[in-house]
Design an enzyme around this catalytic site. Structure first.
Site, short mmCIF file in Angstrom:
data_model
loop_
_atom_site.label_atom_id
_atom_site.label_comp_id
_atom_site.label_asym_id
_atom_site.label_seq_id
_atom_site.Cartn_x
_atom_site.Cartn_y
_atom_site.Cartn_z
N ILE A 136 0.85 -1.19 0.00
CA ILE A 136 0.00 0.00 0.00
C ILE A 136 0.88 1.24 0.00
CG2 ILE A 136 -1.82 1.24 1.24
CD1 ILE A 136 -3.08 -1.43 1.83
N GLY A 170 4.70 4.01 2.92
CA GLY A 170 4.15 2.80 2.32
C GLY A 170 4.31 1.63 3.27
N LYS A 171 3.67 0.56 3.01
CA LYS A 171 3.83 -0.65 3.82
C LYS A 171 3.41 -1.85 3.00
CE LYS A 171 5.04 -1.49 8.16
NZ LYS A 171 6.07 -0.71 8.89
N GLY A 172 4.00 -3.00 3.28
CA GLY A 172 3.62 -4.21 2.55
C GLY A 172 3.50 -5.37 3.50
#
Ligand code: NAD
Length: 402
Positions: free
Chosen positions: A49, A94-96
């Protein structure tokens, strides 16, 4: 933790006269990538995201955990935007994540899963677009596989697409020490701003892991008049009115022993709950989220709390303690040394350079001290606490970049 972040974003946004529409827009991600990744046998849900990139490429970790879901990843991506802005890093947020328990995979399945994550995401990431890093259950080995996959797919040899790599593969010196060292830099700067930096004081620390250990060593050098009197790992704590030696405490961890099994003439055993109630000037929280909450907030006797873990003080406890005059140094500032080290790794990769540890740590110190200056100035000018001020500083920077 995420509820707390959302509340502080809303408080800061209102302080900045953002409209409800502006807040809603800020809480909405730029791009939500939802896909499936395979370990060669099974498939898992995966997310990346990308929340906001007005200050620079999206930046944030990738976690492997069975409970990863889209809402959590999105909230964490939003928090990364704020965290990077408070320290004035040229990164967005962001992050995943992958909804997998990596402990159930063989090494080759884990490698395949990591490489597949990059294959699926390759078009959306890059050194100028989105720069990932390790997070819960991911590490330098996994990042090295991912970077290698990206290099094979794109021919990019800078290795700047991800940070947190092994040193041999373009990682930065100082990364392991960065969060704990940075936390001590932040504490020393806050004490200076509050006029408490020359006073004899005491501190207790919960969590003597990677972050806690490096914090203790740096603290000893920077603030020798602040004495360590209690420390705990997950097995329990130790306390001594004469002071504990950081080296001795770190040795227990290095030897893979438990605090519960340590004995010496000058120390007594305490529980983790007792550690949180110690009569000290500074309480350093470097273990878990939510440890100070509505059940124990009334027992806290420290004047300062340093949040090195993410979200160790719940929202209710934060507001109660702040009202009582306790100064809580917020996680997004206190533990920002780690992500600042990521920036420096990215810069080294792009410049084709490798800096020594001292250079890296002194650059981190400069970023963090500047951030503390700005946050404490905003706190004083607006008569708000440091946590509200940290979110205010970050959102103000983001407004200016709009
Ligand atoms: P670590 O696993 O190396 O150390 C954790 C420490 O906490 C250990 O001493 C462990 O015994 C203790 N602990 C675990 N459960 C406990 C419990 N129930 N009660 C008391 N103590 C307990 O982890 P770390 O890398 O030092 O990270 C510590 C915290 O800081 C984590 O919350 C992490 O998310 C956060 N953090 C870490 C970084 C980083 O760069 N490593 C960056 C930002 C935030």
């Amino acid at each position: 933790m995420l509820e707390t972040a959302q509340e502080f974003i809303t408080r800061a946004a209102k302080d900045l006269d953002w409209t409800d529409d502006m807040i809603k827009k800020f809480l909405t991600a730029d791009h939500i990538h939802t896909f499936e990744v395979s370990d060669g046998n099974k498939t898992y849900s995966a997310f990346r995201i990308q929340h906001d990139n007005r200050r620079g490429p999206y930046k944030g970790g990738i976690r492997f955990h069975p409970e990863v879901d889209k809402d959590e990843v999105q909230a964490l991506a939003t928090l990364m935007t704020v965290k990077n802005a408070v320290t004035a890093l040229p990164f967005g947020g962001g992050k995943g994540g992958v909804a997998v328990n990596p402990k159930e995979l063989t090494e080759s399945e884990l490698e395949e899963l990591s490489r597949d994550f990059v294959r699926k995401l390759q078009k959306h990431i890059g050194p100028d677009t989105d720069v990932a890093a390790p997070d819960v259950n991911t590490n330098a080995k996994i990042i090295d596989w991912m970077v290698d996959e990206y290099e094979q797919l794109t021919g990019d040899i800078s290795r700047a697409v991800m940070t947190g790599k092994s040193i041999a593969n373009g990682g930065s010196e100082g990364r392991a020490a960065a969060t704990g060292y940075g936390g001590a830099d932040v504490l020393s700067e806050v004490l200076k701003q509050k006029g408490d930096d020359k006073k004899d004081m005491t501190y207790a620390i919960q969590g003597v892991g990677n972050v806690g250990t490096h914090f203790m060593f740096r603290e000893e050098k920077l603030l020798p008049q602040v004495l360590l009197v209690a420390a705990a790992d997950s097995s329990g704590g130790l306390s001594s009115g004469f002071g504990l030696s950081a080296t001795e405490m770190a040795k227990i961890r290095q030897q893979e022993k438990k605090f519960r099994d340590y004995d010496s003439q000058d120390t007594i055993h305490i529980t983790n709950e007792e550690l949180l109630r110690e009569e000290v000037d500074i309480l350093v929280l470097a273990a878990l989220g939510g440890v100070i909450n509505k059940d124990n907030m009334k027992d806290v006797r420290a004047k300062y709390i340093l949040e090195l873990a993410n979200g160790p003080v719940t929202l209710e406890a934060h507001d109660y303690l702040t009202k009582k005059g306790v100064i809580i140094i917020p996680d997004i500032l206190a533990n920002a040394g780690g992500v600042t080290a990521s920036l420096l790794e990215w810069q080294q990769n792009r410049a084709g350079e490798h800096w020594d540890e001292q250079t890296v740590l002194s650059k981190i110190e400069t970023y963090l001290r500047d951030a503390v200056d700005q946050v404490t100035t905003d706190a004083t000018n607006r008569d708000i606490c440091l946590k509200e001020a940290a979110f205010y500083t970050a959102l103000k920077r983001l407004s200016e970049d709009n």
